[in-house]
Design a protein around this motif. Structure first.
Motif, short mmCIF file in Angstrom:
data_model
loop_
_atom_site.label_atom_id
_atom_site.label_comp_id
_atom_site.label_asym_id
_atom_site.label_seq_id
_atom_site.Cartn_x
_atom_site.Cartn_y
_atom_site.Cartn_z
N CYS A 144 0.85 -1.18 0.00
CA CYS A 144 0.00 0.00 0.00
C CYS A 144 0.89 1.23 0.00
N SER A 145 0.40 2.29 -0.65
CA SER A 145 1.19 3.53 -0.73
C SER A 145 0.72 4.59 0.25
N LEU A 146 -0.30 4.30 1.06
CA LEU A 146 -0.93 5.36 1.85
C LEU A 146 -0.29 5.59 3.21
N THR A 147 0.43 4.65 3.75
CA THR A 147 1.17 4.79 5.02
C THR A 147 0.31 5.31 6.17
N CYS A 148 -0.94 4.83 6.28
CA CYS A 148 -1.75 5.17 7.44
C CYS A 148 -1.03 4.68 8.69
#
Length: 411
Positions: A144-148
């Motif tokens: 995933c690229s969102l790094t939540c």
């Protein structure tokens, strides 16, 4: 044991899994639209007057009967089957590992063959049996690229998008393993709904941000909801996004499934930290997109997912802010007790505080169920998925299990 207590450490039930498959450059018919399938058959010499009939046959065998071998297609001529085997595949991904939680939740680690000059990739899919239904949680990306900051998957770098074939294959494989196709039987001891379909609902809530892979997700979900194939109702398909605003509009217009928003904060400054995509699409833009989502009504609400983080977003002031933020949107609010993972700095809110938060939301007229954690003992719960290439070493797993027992006690 309270609803947020954790199960005992992982117990893997021995399950037969698929053997490693020979990697093949052949294109898969799974995930092709009817038009694409027809064009592919025509390119291999199938006569124009036969295309429509052949596509209909293949569609039924792949999506209604669930076959994964062309030789099983009894009403297709031998010559046609040989041509199909030579040029195409309908094979399932390799099951690297299958884990079964104490609560019946199943997690599959799946390996897909290389694409182009790439390498094999691995993703996870999760099946959650419940009273009256069975829900399959499907991944849309490798990593995933969102790094939540609260999400385990977000600590794994994005490798690539999944194809429509790879997204649909998770559903086909789950139905295989659960005996959900005609003439199939589930493994002995499998926990499933007593009646109806074993996979009655699907949620795009696995690894990745679905709306950063819009075209493949769109193709896969339209095939999953096709009335002549897998035939899942669009009201039983939910796409969850962290807030890719332009694609939310497209989702409503072009796919028409149920929408879920991974919200988790009611102020931009906090959401910027928890869900960094908020810096690009802040809360006002996100809420405007939600209000414009087609077909909204009390019977067709948007689900807002809200992970409960101790001392971060769980105050009554946050609850009041949530009510104000969602004003005018037909909504349901899923309160998610935080699911721990190795290395996280967050803690789950106290159960008493979660109940107070839920009571406040309910009193304002919004349904706010507290999601029962499922599959925590096998790291299959919300926010815990991570593919094998990035998973814990044995020493890390043992340390994690010891930490969970110390914090919550044994069952």
């Amino acid at each position: 044991m309270s609803a947020i207590d954790v199960m005992t450490p992982p117990k893997l039930k021995p399950m037969p899994v698929s053997q490693p498959v020979e990697l093949s450059p052949k294109p898969s018919l799974i995930g092709m639209t009817r038009e694409e399938m027809g064009a592919a058959l025509k390119e291999k010499g199938v006569a124009d007057k036969q295309i429509k009939m052949r596509v209909s046959q293949l569609w039924n065998w792949i999506y209604v009967r669930g076959v994964s071998d062309f030789d099983a297609m009894a009403n297709v001529s031998k010559d046609m089957r040989e041509m199909l085997k030579t040029h195409f595949t309908i094979a399932r991904p390799e099951i690297v590992e299958e884990q079964v939680s104490n609560d019946g939740t199943r997690k599959w680690l799946l390996r897909f063959p290389p694409r182009g000059a790439g390498r094999p990739v691995e993703i996870e899919a999760v099946y959650i049996p419940e009273e009256g239904r069975g829900t399959l949680c499907i991944s849309s990306q490798v990593g995933c690229s969102l790094t939540c900051s609260f999400c385990h998957t977000g600590t794994q770098r994005l490798v690539r998008n999944l194809t429509a074939e790879e997204i649909l294959s998770q559903l086909l494989l789950a139905r295989d393993r659960l005996g959900d196709f005609p003439d199939r039987e589930a493994p002995q001891g499998t926990v499933m709904p007593a009646e109806g379909r074993k996979v009655s609902n699907i949620v795009m809530m696995g690894m990745g941000e679905p709306l950063y892979n819009f075209e493949s997700v769109k193709t896969a979900l339209l095939i999953a909801s096709d009335g002549d194939g897998l035939s899942l109702s669009k009201r039983r398909i939910t796409l969850s996004t962290s807030g890719v605003v332009p694609e939310i509009y497209r989702t409503g217009d072009e796919i028409g499934v149920m929408l879920a928003i991974s919200l988790h904060a009611v102020r931009d400054d906090l959401r910027d930290m928890l869900v960094p995509i908020n810096k690009k699409y802040p809360l006002k833009e996100l809420m405007d997109a939600c209000r414009a989502y087609p077909g909204l009504s009390n019977a067709r609400r948007i689900t807002f997912e809200y992970v409960m983080l101790k001392g971060v977003n769980d105050s009554l002031e946050d609850a009041k802010g949530l009510i104000q933020l969602l004003k005018g949107i037909p909504a349901k609010i899923n309160l998610i007790p935080f699911n721990p993972w190795p290395g996280t700095n967050y803690q789950c809110s106290d159960w008493e505080q979660i109940e107070k938060f839920a009571d406040f939301i309910n009193s304002a007229g919004y349904a706010s169920p507290i999601r029962t954690p499922r599959g925590r003992d096998i790291l299959a719960a919300c926010g815990q998925l991570k593919s094998e290439s990035e998973r814990m070493r044995k020493t890390e797993r043992l340390a994690f299990e010891a930490m969970m027992i110390a914090n919550h006690g044994e069952d």
